[in-house]
Write an enzyme that holds these catalytic residues in place. Structure first.
Site, PDB file in Angstrom:
ATOM      1  N   ARG A  37      81.440  44.096  96.030  1.00  0.00           N
ATOM      2  CA  ARG A  37      80.396  43.774  95.041  1.00  0.00           C
ATOM      3  C   ARG A  37      80.519  42.335  94.535  1.00  0.00           C
ATOM      4  O   ARG A  37      79.509  41.735  94.142  1.00  0.00           O
ATOM      5  CB  ARG A  37      80.438  44.763  93.873  1.00  0.00           C
ATOM      6  N   LYS A 197      79.139  68.892  99.105  1.00  0.00           N
ATOM      7  CA  LYS A 197      78.351  69.986  98.525  1.00  0.00           C
ATOM      8  C   LYS A 197      76.853  69.830  98.677  1.00  0.00           C
ATOM      9  O   LYS A 197      76.294  68.763  98.451  1.00  0.00           O
ATOM     10  CB  LYS A 197      78.673  70.073  97.029  1.00  0.00           C
ATOM     11  N   GLY A 354      78.418  56.321  97.532  1.00  0.00           N
ATOM     12  CA  GLY A 354      79.741  56.948  97.350  1.00  0.00           C
ATOM     13  C   GLY A 354      80.717  56.721  98.480  1.00  0.00           C
ATOM     14  O   GLY A 354      81.010  55.592  98.848  1.00  0.00           O
ATOM     15  N   GLY A 377      75.491  55.800  93.194  1.00  0.00           N
ATOM     16  CA  GLY A 377      74.456  56.656  92.600  1.00  0.00           C
ATOM     17  C   GLY A 377      73.045  56.136  92.814  1.00  0.00           C
ATOM     18  O   GLY A 377      72.114  56.926  93.044  1.00  0.00           O
TER      19      GLY A 377
HETATM   20  C1  3PG Z   1      78.406  52.449  90.105  1.00  0.00           C
HETATM   21  O1  3PG Z   1      79.585  52.128  90.312  1.00  0.00           O
HETATM   22  O2  3PG Z   1      77.874  53.425  90.663  1.00  0.00           O
HETATM   23  C2  3PG Z   1      77.594  51.595  89.193  1.00  0.00           C
HETATM   24  O3  3PG Z   1      78.311  50.496  88.763  1.00  0.00           O
HETATM   25  C3  3PG Z   1      77.051  52.399  88.039  1.00  0.00           C
HETATM   26  O4  3PG Z   1      78.077  52.873  87.209  1.00  0.00           O
HETATM   27  P1  3PG Z   1      77.791  54.110  86.270  1.00  0.00           P
HETATM   28  O5  3PG Z   1      77.677  55.325  87.171  1.00  0.00           O
HETATM   29  O6  3PG Z   1      78.958  54.204  85.318  1.00  0.00           O
HETATM   30  O7  3PG Z   1      76.494  53.865  85.543  1.00  0.00           O
HETATM   31 MG    MG Z   2      78.244  55.885  89.492  1.00  0.00          MG
END
Ligand code: 3PG
Ligand code: MG
Length: 400
Positions: A37, A197, A354, A377
């Site tokens: 990142r 899952k 993920g 996410g």
């Molecule tokens: C992540 O790592 O998925 C993003 O930086 C968002 O973080 P968060 O899920 O704590 O909002």
């Molecule tokens: Mg996250």
């Protein structure tokens, strides 16, 4: 195609440019363990400084409830400095006097990181006063953080409503790749959906059956589908209570003319550990005391065969317990095949979300994919077909 303004459209000379980046990177004992990142935001920072702007970087780190020095961004300012090859200042707060005076000291072309935005409750509440406090520190707003675009927070969305807003280079790259992969793809499109899952991926599966031509269901969640179709899965990870849901997804896929590909064989073991004794069986012969930890060679061959006929691949989630060799074999084999076909110019491949990036890097295949998203996410919510607040806010008309 999403229309938004980019840095090419911005006059930044001597301007204070508030840039939302994602410095929420994996750390261990104060050291960055994955700098993907950080590397991703360098082109945006350089574009701003080359245009004579002052780059004022804002980000969250972790999920603090109020001020918490253990979740400070100070170490990230140092890590960024090393990558950028240019000094990076740091302010101990992201709003108020500390931030104001540090920014006032910047010259054109300078870079500063402000402290964790989540030290203030107004960030996650997207509170107008907090948005104003941040906005007073900048002349324009750049969002270079696709990975936080699923959050409707002050720094990820609110600011675009009060300052002229632009997409940064990394944001542009993500949106471009995602558009090519699902919104306007070259067909046929094959999706690999893996992971543990079904319950966490219901919306994603429901959306993708309408968007892709072939969906390969992989990982632990494939067991739930196998069980729903009457196969015995022994002690495998399986959501037995989701049988009806799995059958409904298969029906929906049929209606949508999306071909579902499930494993035909499996690597089974009695112990969840690396190098455990294992055997390959077809999916009808898993014993009661065995668990499936990977897809077998016939399943891999089946996917490789399907890949020959497609133009676009979207990948989320591993095939097996890739952290535990030899149960990484299917993930590695399919990832290598996608990488090779991409390199040969035969298909466009986009991966994210993920565990996926870790799995592809483990296979040493990620670098040959067309695009690997920095998002977790946000990538998943995008696959679910949801509008992402951070992206929506960049659309002209939404911003100031
Ligand atoms: C992540 O790592 O998925 C993003 O930086 C968002 O973080 P968060 O899920 O704590 O909002
Ligand atoms: Mg996250």
């Amino acid at each position: 195609m999403i229309a938004y303004r980019t840095l090419d459209d911005a006059d930044l000379a001597h301007k204070r440019v508030l840039v939302r980046v994602d410095l929420n990177v994996p750390m261990d004992c104060g050291r960055v363990t994955d700098d993907t990142r950080i590397k991703a935001i360098l082109p945006t920072i350089r574009a701003i400084t080359q245009k004579g702007g002052k780059a004022v970087l804002i980000s969250h780190f972790g999920r603090p409830k109020g001020r918490d020095e253990s979740q400070s961004l100070a170490p990230l300012a140092k890590a960024l400095e090393a990558q950028l090859g240019h000094s990076v200042a740091f302010a101990s707060d992201c709003v108020g006097a500390a931030a104001e005076s540090a920014i006032a000291r910047l010259a054109a072309g300078d870079v500063i990181v402000l402290e964790n935005t989540r030290f203030h409750a107004g960030e996650e509440k997207n509170a107008p006063e907090f948005i104003q406090a941040l906005a007073s520190l900048g002349d324009v707003y750049v969002n270079d953080s696709f990975s936080t675009a699923h959050r409707a927070h002050a720094s990820t969305a609110g600011l675009a409503g009060v300052l002229p807003a632009y997409a940064g280079r990394s944001m542009q790259g993500e949106l471009d790749a995602l558009t090519k992969a699902l919104e306007a793809p070259e067909r046929p499109v094959l999706a690999v959906v893996g992971g543990a899952k079904v319950s966490t991926k219901l919306e994603l599966l429901g959306n993708l059956v309408h968007k892709v031509d072939i969906m390969v269901i992989a990982g632990g969640m494939a067991n739930t589908f196998l069980a729903a179709m009457g196969h015995k899965v022994g002690k495998s990870l399986c959501e037995h209570d989701l049988g009806d849901t799995a059958r409904a997804i298969l029906e929906e896929a049929k209606t949508a003319k999306c071909e579902i590909v499930l494993p035909v064989d499996a690597v089974v073991t009695k112990e969840f550990k690396a190098n455990a004794a294992h055997r390959v069986v077809d999916v009808d012969h898993v014993a009661d005391d065995e668990m499936i930890l990977d897809a077998g060679p016939a399943s891999v061959a089946q996917v490789v065969e399907k890949l020959k006929g497609v133009k676009t691949v979207v990948w989320n989630g591993p095939f097996g317990a890739f952290e535990l060799p030899p149960f990484d074999a299917a993930t590695v084999a399919v990832a290598k095949e996608v990488a090779a076909l991409t390199k040969a110019g035969r298909l466009l491949s986009v991966a994210g979300g993920g565990d996926t990036v870790a799995a592809l890097n483990h296979a040493k295949a990620g670098c040959d994919f067309s695009y690997v998203s920095t998002a977790g996410g946000a990538f998943l919510e995008w696959l679910e077909g949801k509008a992402l607040p951070g992206v929506e806010a960049l659309k002209p008309g939404a911003s100031a």
